[in-house]
Design an enzyme around this catalytic site. Structure first.
Site, PDB file in Angstrom:
ATOM      1  N   LEU A  17       0.852  -1.188   0.000  1.00 19.03           N
ATOM      2  CA  LEU A  17       0.000   0.000   0.000  1.00 19.03           C
ATOM      3  C   LEU A  17       0.889   1.239   0.000  1.00 19.03           C
ATOM      4  CD1 LEU A  17      -2.613  -0.984   2.761  1.00 19.03           C
ATOM      5  CD2 LEU A  17      -2.557  -1.627   0.349  1.00 19.03           C
ATOM      6  N   GLY A  18       0.927   1.949  -1.110  1.00 17.62           N
ATOM      7  CA  GLY A  18       1.729   3.158  -1.207  1.00 17.62           C
ATOM      8  C   GLY A  18       3.039   2.908  -1.927  1.00 17.62           C
ATOM      9  N   GLY A  62       7.439   2.762   0.325  1.00 20.31           N
ATOM     10  CA  GLY A  62       6.986   1.744  -0.613  1.00 20.31           C
ATOM     11  C   GLY A  62       7.981   1.478  -1.719  1.00 20.31           C
ATOM     12  N   LYS A 120       6.942   7.274  18.873  1.00 24.04           N
ATOM     13  CA  LYS A 120       7.914   6.181  19.000  1.00 24.04           C
ATOM     14  C   LYS A 120       8.102   5.771  20.456  1.00 24.04           C
ATOM     15  CE  LYS A 120      10.212   7.791  14.817  1.00 24.04           C
ATOM     16  NZ  LYS A 120      11.318   8.584  14.239  1.00 24.04           N
TER      17      LYS A 120
END
Length: 433
Positions: A16-17, A22, A212
């Site tokens: 996806l992407g 990606g 994070k």
């Protein structure tokens, strides 16, 4: 003569992407195909890609890879075993990830915001469906900190972790320290080099580091990611002069993400801090990331590497794919729980920042030199111990001992209201002990 064994079936991935993450993942899978297959025990094949810019993706793809424009079609594609989420954001990404899980597909993502905000829901859905969510690329990119916390340090009670986990902010701070640049000039340099976005607020404001930290703390201490419990401050108000004073005192200035357990309480905070110049984190410069972890058995361990980049992120994405492929070839599921705990553990409650004890650095700009005595008297009234105080004309610099944040805040309010005080800068000091 015995016929040769048929090769094991490939792990088929849907992407996806086709942006930075990606395209980098596609590139690493293609460039290192043979090595990846030898390590995984089977081929990892990109079967289908969804991207808004289909013509760009088609031009880069090998024959046989289907290119679509609707990511939900990939999430539900019958020819896909694992979905790689690289579209970013949280709304569409959440919908696609949950759809893929509902279809019985594994998921690999580099999306720290998605997991910090919706991780509890996503991990629960994956557990119920018997699939895995891999996210090594979501925290510190090329540093295998997820594997270290979930596997390498499993024998330890983690006492604290502290990290430089945002490369953009670290580059800006390095420029301010090494070149004496102002914050604005250092940020402009980062943007001109492509290290910072046109709107850098998430990075320099501390939000990215908070995402994070929420994931790191969940793996270190148990429970779901608790983004709402993280105290967050950014670097936009820092001034180059404070880097000079910090250096004279034996410290460097870094944007730290800190999770520290004390009894049944857990501090979660992101803010600029002075760290001892001889510490390993003080030497993490430029766009690099570094994370220190203190375990009660292993002691202090340090993890260092690139915190951004297309191929660097792809390296971590493909590492998760290899883990999945190894499990598939072994005939089972990945048996490492996403956040490192199979069973619930007593969760430490989030500590109020006011109850946290920290050391502090103060720079007070005075209208007249004699006002330094009044500043010391105010600190004493609020029981703030002074380790060191230096004065050069109308600039008074103080290094305090440990003191409750609530007491320090009260002292700062009094000092800021003094008629002899022109400006006041305060930074926390992290001793990493």
């Amino acid at each position: 003569m015995q016929a040769p064994l048929a090769p094991p079936p490939a792990l088929r991935a849907g992407l996806l992407g086709f942006g930075v993450v990606g395209s980098g993942t596609h590139g690493v899978l293609a460039a290192n195909r043979d090595t990846i297959r030898a390590r995984a025990g089977c081929a990892i094949e990109l079967a289908v890609v969804a991207t808004r810019n289909a013509s760009r993706a088609r031009a880069a793809m090998e024959d046989g890879i289907e290119v679509l424009t609707d990511p939900m079609q990939v999430a539900r594609h019958p020819g896909v075993d694992v979905v790689i989420e690289a579209i970013g954001g949280t709304t569409d990404a959440r919908d696609c990830v949950l759809a893929a899980i509902a279809e019985g597909k594994h998921v690999v993502t580099a999306n720290k915001a998605l997991l910090a905000m919706h991780g509890e829901e996503i991990f629960a859905a994956a557990s119920a469906r018997g699939v895995t969510v891999g996210f090594e690329a979501a925290v510190a990119v090329s540093i295998p900190i997820v594997k270290a916390l979930r596997e390498g340090l499993v024998a330890n009670e983690i006492e604290w972790l502290a990290g430089i986990v945002n490369g953009t902010s670290n580059y800006v701070l390095t420029q301010m320290a090494a070149a004496g640049r102002s914050y604005a000039d250092a940020l402009a340099s980062a943007q001109s080099l492509g290290y910072a976005e046109a709107d850098p607020a998430l990075d320099v404001g501390g939000g990215d580091a908070a995402h994070k930290l929420a994931l790191l703390a969940a793996m270190a201490f148990g429970g779901p990611p608790r983004l709402d419990a993280v105290h967050v401050e950014g670097i936009a108000t820092l001034q180059a002069v404070d880097f000079l004073h910090a250096a004279r005192l034996g410290y460097a200035v870094k944007l730290l993400a800190v999770a520290r357990r004390s009894g049944d309480e857990l501090q979660l905070r992101v803010h600029p801090a002075l760290v001892p110049r001889e510490s390993l984190l003080a030497r993490v410069d430029g766009r690099m990331n570094g994370i220190m972890v203190k375990g009660n058995a292993a002691g202090v361990t340090m993890y260092y590497g690139a915190g951004a980049g297309s191929s660097e992120t792809a390296s971590a994405v493909v590492a998760d794919l290899v883990d999945l492929a190894r499990a598939v070839r072994g005939g089972g599921q990945v048996r490492v729980p996403p956040l490192g705990f199979w069973e619930g553990v007593p969760q430490p409650r989030a500590a109020s920042l006011g109850d946290t004890r920290l050391r502090n650095y103060l720079r007070v700009e005075l209208l007249n030199a004699d006002s330094a005595v009044l500043v010391l008297e105010a600190l004493s009234r609020h029981h703030v111990p002074v380790i060191k105080g230096t004065q050069s004309r109308n600039t008074f610099v103080v290094l305090s001992g440990e003191v409750l944040e609530s007491a320090m805040a009260a002292a700062l309010r009094e000092i800021e209201g003094m008629p002899g005080v022109q400006a006041l800068t305060r930074l926390r000091v992290e001793q990493l002990e």
